[in-house]
Design a protein around this motif. Sequence first.
Motif, mmCIF file in Angstrom:
data_model
loop_
_atom_site.group_PDB
_atom_site.id
_atom_site.type_symbol
_atom_site.label_atom_id
_atom_site.label_comp_id
_atom_site.label_asym_id
_atom_site.label_seq_id
_atom_site.Cartn_x
_atom_site.Cartn_y
_atom_site.Cartn_z
ATOM 1 N N UNK A 21 19.692 -2.110 70.721
ATOM 2 C CA UNK A 21 20.167 -3.267 71.466
ATOM 3 C C UNK A 21 19.004 -4.124 71.956
ATOM 4 N N UNK A 22 17.959 -3.470 72.434
ATOM 5 C CA UNK A 22 16.790 -4.183 72.941
ATOM 6 C C UNK A 22 16.113 -4.990 71.830
ATOM 7 N N UNK A 23 15.916 -4.360 70.674
ATOM 8 C CA UNK A 23 15.278 -5.053 69.556
ATOM 9 C C UNK A 23 16.113 -6.231 69.075
ATOM 10 N N UNK A 76 24.938 1.889 81.110
ATOM 11 C CA UNK A 76 24.442 1.274 79.884
ATOM 12 C C UNK A 76 25.567 0.882 78.948
ATOM 13 N N UNK A 77 26.570 1.747 78.819
ATOM 14 C CA UNK A 77 27.707 1.456 77.939
ATOM 15 C C UNK A 77 28.487 0.247 78.447
ATOM 16 N N UNK A 78 28.696 0.174 79.755
ATOM 17 C CA UNK A 78 29.426 -0.956 80.335
ATOM 18 C C UNK A 78 28.688 -2.266 80.078
ATOM 19 N N UNK A 79 27.372 -2.233 80.247
ATOM 20 C CA UNK A 79 26.595 -3.453 80.016
ATOM 21 C C UNK A 79 26.636 -3.861 78.543
ATOM 22 N N UNK A 80 26.482 -2.890 77.636
ATOM 23 C CA UNK A 80 26.480 -3.193 76.204
ATOM 24 C C UNK A 80 27.818 -3.776 75.752
ATOM 25 N N UNK A 120 16.329 -0.881 80.934
ATOM 26 C CA UNK A 120 16.401 0.170 81.953
ATOM 27 C C UNK A 120 17.775 0.818 82.083
ATOM 28 N N UNK A 121 18.828 0.191 81.510
ATOM 29 C CA UNK A 121 20.156 0.798 81.560
ATOM 30 C C UNK A 121 20.469 1.598 80.302
#
Length: 211
Positions: A21-23, A76-80, A120-121
């Motif tokens: 996700x970051x990349x 992290x899942x919620x944000x993604x 960070x998440x």
Amino acid sequence: MLHTALLGLTTGLSLIIAIGAQNAFVLRQGIRKEHVLTTVLICSLSDAILITAGVSGIGYLIERAPVALIVARLGGAAFLIGYAVLALRRAIAPGSLDASAGSGGTSRKAVVLTTLALTWLNPHVYLDTVLLLGSLGAAQGESGRWAFGLGAVLGSILWFSALGFAARYLSTVFARPLAWRILDGLIALLMSYFAVLLLLPLITEGRAIHI
């Protein structure tokens, strides 16, 4: 020491280069030529902090705090999922796909917050940089672990710089709205996929306990 540093460099790159996700976000910012330096700096500095924490022994403590990893997975899942919805909306709505958008397209604050959240998440960041690299660094001995960590940090800086600043050469391809539709559609799928990967261990463990 040079051999140990090179080991850290190659190991760090092998973990960071994997599609994530970051990349995907760094790539998108690079193509848009939008706050690229800010994005690259945040990703590189965050990795440097996490890698340093890992080789200093903090990874040992995190490994024994499973509740923290569970919270990180859920957050992290919620944000993604939220970011996937936004990417899907961009793919559907032609008005939001201006390939020539510069720094005015998205505010620096929004880019900073998104980059921090994607970094960070994501519990995989802790598993890879803190736990895995920390364990490998510790295996190099008291002095060797710092050389290993330095190599891993250098690998992170090189990768994010290349990903962010080289992506601008794809801008001619993404001058067409259709290309942005495809990219944002793929990003939506990737974000959703990574969210499922984060939740899957929790679901599997829950079923195992229930059985």
